[in-house]
Design an enzyme around this catalytic site. Structure first.
Site, PDB file in Angstrom:
ATOM      1  N   ASP A 165       0.869  -1.193   0.000  1.00 29.40           N
ATOM      2  CA  ASP A 165       0.000   0.000   0.000  1.00 29.40           C
ATOM      3  C   ASP A 165       0.899   1.235   0.000  1.00 29.40           C
ATOM      4  O   ASP A 165       1.709   1.430   0.893  1.00 29.40           O
ATOM      5  CB  ASP A 165      -0.885  -0.032   1.251  1.00 29.40           C
ATOM      6  CG  ASP A 165      -1.942   1.072   1.239  1.00 29.40           C
ATOM      7  OD1 ASP A 165      -2.968   0.912   1.914  1.00 29.40           O
ATOM      8  OD2 ASP A 165      -1.740   2.113   0.579  1.00 29.40           O
ATOM      9  N   ASP A 223      -3.336   2.006  -5.601  1.00 27.10           N
ATOM     10  CA  ASP A 223      -2.095   2.025  -4.801  1.00 27.10           C
ATOM     11  C   ASP A 223      -1.966   0.837  -3.866  1.00 27.10           C
ATOM     12  O   ASP A 223      -1.131   0.840  -2.973  1.00 27.10           O
ATOM     13  CB  ASP A 223      -1.994   3.334  -4.017  1.00 27.10           C
ATOM     14  CG  ASP A 223      -2.731   3.291  -2.690  1.00 27.10           C
ATOM     15  OD1 ASP A 223      -3.805   2.659  -2.630  1.00 27.10           O
ATOM     16  OD2 ASP A 223      -2.223   3.856  -1.714  1.00 27.10           O
ATOM     17  N   GLU A 224      -2.792  -0.194  -4.088  1.00 23.74           N
ATOM     18  CA  GLU A 224      -2.856  -1.253  -3.095  1.00 23.74           C
ATOM     19  C   GLU A 224      -3.047  -2.598  -3.777  1.00 23.74           C
ATOM     20  O   GLU A 224      -3.871  -2.714  -4.680  1.00 23.74           O
ATOM     21  CB  GLU A 224      -4.072  -0.954  -2.208  1.00 23.74           C
ATOM     22  CG  GLU A 224      -4.117  -1.625  -0.897  1.00 23.74           C
ATOM     23  CD  GLU A 224      -5.444  -1.321  -0.183  1.00 23.74           C
ATOM     24  OE1 GLU A 224      -5.843  -2.128   0.642  1.00 23.74           O
ATOM     25  OE2 GLU A 224      -6.074  -0.292  -0.487  1.00 23.74           O
TER      26      GLU A 224
HETATM   27  P1  TTP Z   1      -5.350   4.903   0.726  1.00 24.75           P
HETATM   28  O1  TTP Z   1      -4.261   3.907   0.505  1.00 24.75           O
HETATM   29  O2  TTP Z   1      -6.472   4.538   1.604  1.00 24.75           O
HETATM   30  O3  TTP Z   1      -4.740   6.261   1.323  1.00 24.75           O
HETATM   31  P2  TTP Z   1      -3.350   6.945   1.039  1.00 24.75           P
HETATM   32  O4  TTP Z   1      -2.489   6.149   0.138  1.00 24.75           O
HETATM   33  O5  TTP Z   1      -3.616   8.356   0.601  1.00 24.75           O
HETATM   34  O6  TTP Z   1      -2.727   7.014   2.489  1.00 24.75           O
HETATM   35  P3  TTP Z   1      -2.019   5.865   3.331  1.00 24.75           P
HETATM   36  O7  TTP Z   1      -0.601   6.286   3.489  1.00 24.75           O
HETATM   37  O8  TTP Z   1      -2.747   5.846   4.633  1.00 24.75           O
HETATM   38  O9  TTP Z   1      -2.169   4.598   2.551  1.00 24.75           O
HETATM   39  O10 TTP Z   1      -5.964   5.316  -0.666  1.00 24.75           O
HETATM   40  C1  TTP Z   1      -5.168   5.463  -1.824  1.00 24.75           C
HETATM   41  C2  TTP Z   1      -5.633   6.637  -2.653  1.00 24.75           C
HETATM   42  O11 TTP Z   1      -6.991   6.445  -3.028  1.00 24.75           O
HETATM   43  C3  TTP Z   1      -5.582   7.929  -1.920  1.00 24.75           C
HETATM   44  O12 TTP Z   1      -4.307   8.555  -2.048  1.00 24.75           O
HETATM   45  C4  TTP Z   1      -6.682   8.714  -2.561  1.00 24.75           C
HETATM   46  C5  TTP Z   1      -7.684   7.680  -3.027  1.00 24.75           C
HETATM   47  N1  TTP Z   1      -8.844   7.653  -2.112  1.00 24.75           N
HETATM   48  C6  TTP Z   1      -9.970   8.405  -2.424  1.00 24.75           C
HETATM   49  O13 TTP Z   1     -10.011   9.078  -3.461  1.00 24.75           O
HETATM   50  N2  TTP Z   1     -11.028   8.407  -1.555  1.00 24.75           N
HETATM   51  C7  TTP Z   1     -11.035   7.683  -0.391  1.00 24.75           C
HETATM   52  O14 TTP Z   1     -12.007   7.704   0.370  1.00 24.75           O
HETATM   53  C8  TTP Z   1      -9.869   6.886  -0.092  1.00 24.75           C
HETATM   54  C9  TTP Z   1      -9.819   6.058   1.194  1.00 24.75           C
HETATM   55  C10 TTP Z   1      -8.819   6.900  -0.976  1.00 24.75           C
HETATM   56 MG    MG Z   2      -2.188   4.081   0.434  1.00 24.34          MG
END
Ligand code: TTP
Ligand code: MG
Length: 411
Positions: free
Chosen positions: A12, A107-108
């Site tokens: 992630d 991203d995951e």
């Molecule tokens: P995440 O992996 O949940 O968040 P992140 O990568 O920004 O932060 P973290 O370091 O905690 O992993 O989500 C990945 C991307 O997906 C995030 O950058 C933006 C998008 N996203 C949205 O557009 N809306 C949402 O509600 C979520 C959870 C994510």
């Molecule tokens: Mg993330």
């Protein structure tokens, strides 16, 4: 060092959209950054940089709220095509190490590294290389969790973000110890309501759930929820990494505690297999053009026989019938008992590849509708909800053989 029987990584990226914005516009570095729709247009926050999160800003929050919490934030609109492009670069790194990849979002992803160890070494080593190559090639930072199953890997990757590599050592005891100190909100699917209920019962940590008496728990949460939560608390999760690619076959087989001698018992086994296979085909939206029967006798002589269908099918009846006919007419049991039976739907085709028969008979339509009803009931009430009459007969002598043993997770 023996390879792990099963090794799953969850990768992630850290603050993904924000990290990409900072990558492309370095002047944003170190600032509280919010990527999302604008506050005056009823937008929502896609993500916030770690600096902005300190103010309480988080994903999915209304932008108006975020603007109040962090008035000094710098705002950027999401640039999806750029995120998609980088997501593709990241996937290329994964593909060097495994073809068993399940993306969950841009991203995951889950990676099944079980088969990668022979070439690339220990799971931790592979995860380290993946993290390193993502950084070297995209300048983005990933957090990675490695464990014996998806659930543990997901918890692990999130535990020490950012820039984390967390390995849960292989084994049931190890999983238990890893989860014990964590709060119950780390249980997969436990939202605020479930957590509040657990805490009201005095169960704040996962360790409390691990120790709880199963009957005491079932009396308070209901049997289903209690078993589910206890399973997670113990780190049990058998779900496969789903690559989305079409399986080559869908099958079931079973080795019997005692060799089968009665044709009726064999046919009943095949019916159970056919029913399960048909349901799985329907769940995947596939139909089979062929079916293979496998028979192993007590002396280990093994036969396989195949049958081709006139029309692709995803129904119990044709699969069962073909199996029974092959068993009756094309296998010589020579009076021996049957040690193993298997049935496998082959040559699977997707909807766009089959043309429905020109004259769809009414009986066929009825069977199709009945099958769909079965699927709906099972989806709502569990797989035991609908059982064919014939499967229930002779229940007393049923060895429970319809349950396959779970892959990979046996001690
Ligand atoms: P995440 O992996 O949940 O968040 P992140 O990568 O920004 O932060 P973290 O370091 O905690 O992993 O989500 C990945 C991307 O997906 C995030 O950058 C933006 C998008 N996203 C949205 O557009 N809306 C949402 O509600 C979520 C959870 C994510
Ligand atoms: Mg993330």
């Amino acid at each position: 060092m023996n390879p792990w029987p099963r090794a799953i990584a969850h990768v992630d990226l850290d603050q993904f959209y924000a990290a990409v914005e900072i990558l492309d516009f370095p002047e944003l570095k170190g600032k509280p950054l919010i990527v999302g729709g604008s506050p005056d247009k009823r937008g929502v926050v896609s993500t916030a940089s770690y600096e902005a999160r300190k103010f309480g800003v988080h994903s999915a929050m209304p932008s108006v709220t975020a603007a109040k919490l962090c008035p000094q934030a710098v705002w950027r609109k999401p640039r999806m095509s750029r995120y998609v492009e980088l997501s593709g670069e990241i996937r290329k790194v994964f593909e060097r190490y495994t073809d068993r990849i399940e993306p969950l979002s841009l991203d995951e992803a889950f990676l099944d590294l079980s088969g990668s160890q022979r070439l690339f070494g220990r799971p931790e080593e592979i995860a380290r290389r993946i993290k390193g190559e993502i950084l070297a090639e995209t300048k983005l930072v990933a957090s990675v969790g490695v464990a014996m199953n998806k659930y543990l890997a997901k918890v692990a990757s999130d535990l020490r973000k950012p820039d984390a590599l967390v390995v849960v050592p292989y084994g049931f005891e190890e999983a238990r110890a890893f989860l014990a100190p964590l709060p119950v909100k780390r249980l997969w699917g436990a939202g605020p309501k479930t957590c509040a209920r657990l805490e009201a019962l005095g169960l704040a940590k996962i360790a409390d759930l691990q120790r709880a008496d199963p009957q005491w728990l079932a009396a308070r949460l209901g049997q289903g929820a209690a078993e589910h939560l206890r399973g997670l608390a113990l780190g049990l999760d058998e779900r496969e990494v789903e690559t989305g690619e079409r399986p080559k076959s869908v099958g079931r087989e079973n080795t019997f505690a005692e060799d089968l001698r009665e044709p009726r018992a064999m046919e009943r086994e095949l019916l159970g297999f056919a029913d399960d296979i048909a349901a799985r085909l329907r769940a995947k939206g596939l139909k089979a053009l062929g079916v293979t029967l496998k028979v192993r006798l007590g002396d280990f002589t093994t036969f396989t026989r195949s049958h081709a269908f006139e029309e692709p099918t995803d129904l119990t009846e044709p699969l069962h019938q073909a199996g029974v006919e092959m068993l009756r007419a094309r296998v010589d049991l020579r009076g021996k008992g049957v040690r193993l039976l298997g049935l496998q739907a082959m040559r699977l085709v997707a909807p766009e590849e089959w043309t429905e028969g020109l004259f769809r008979d009414e009986a066929g339509e009825r069977r199709k509708r009945a099958a769909e009803t079965v699927d709906r009931l099972r989806a709502r009430f569990g797989s035991g909800a609908v059982t064919r009459g014939r499967l229930l007969e002779d229940k007393a002598e049923d060895t429970g053989s319809l349950n396959e043993s779970p892959p990979g997770l046996k001690d």
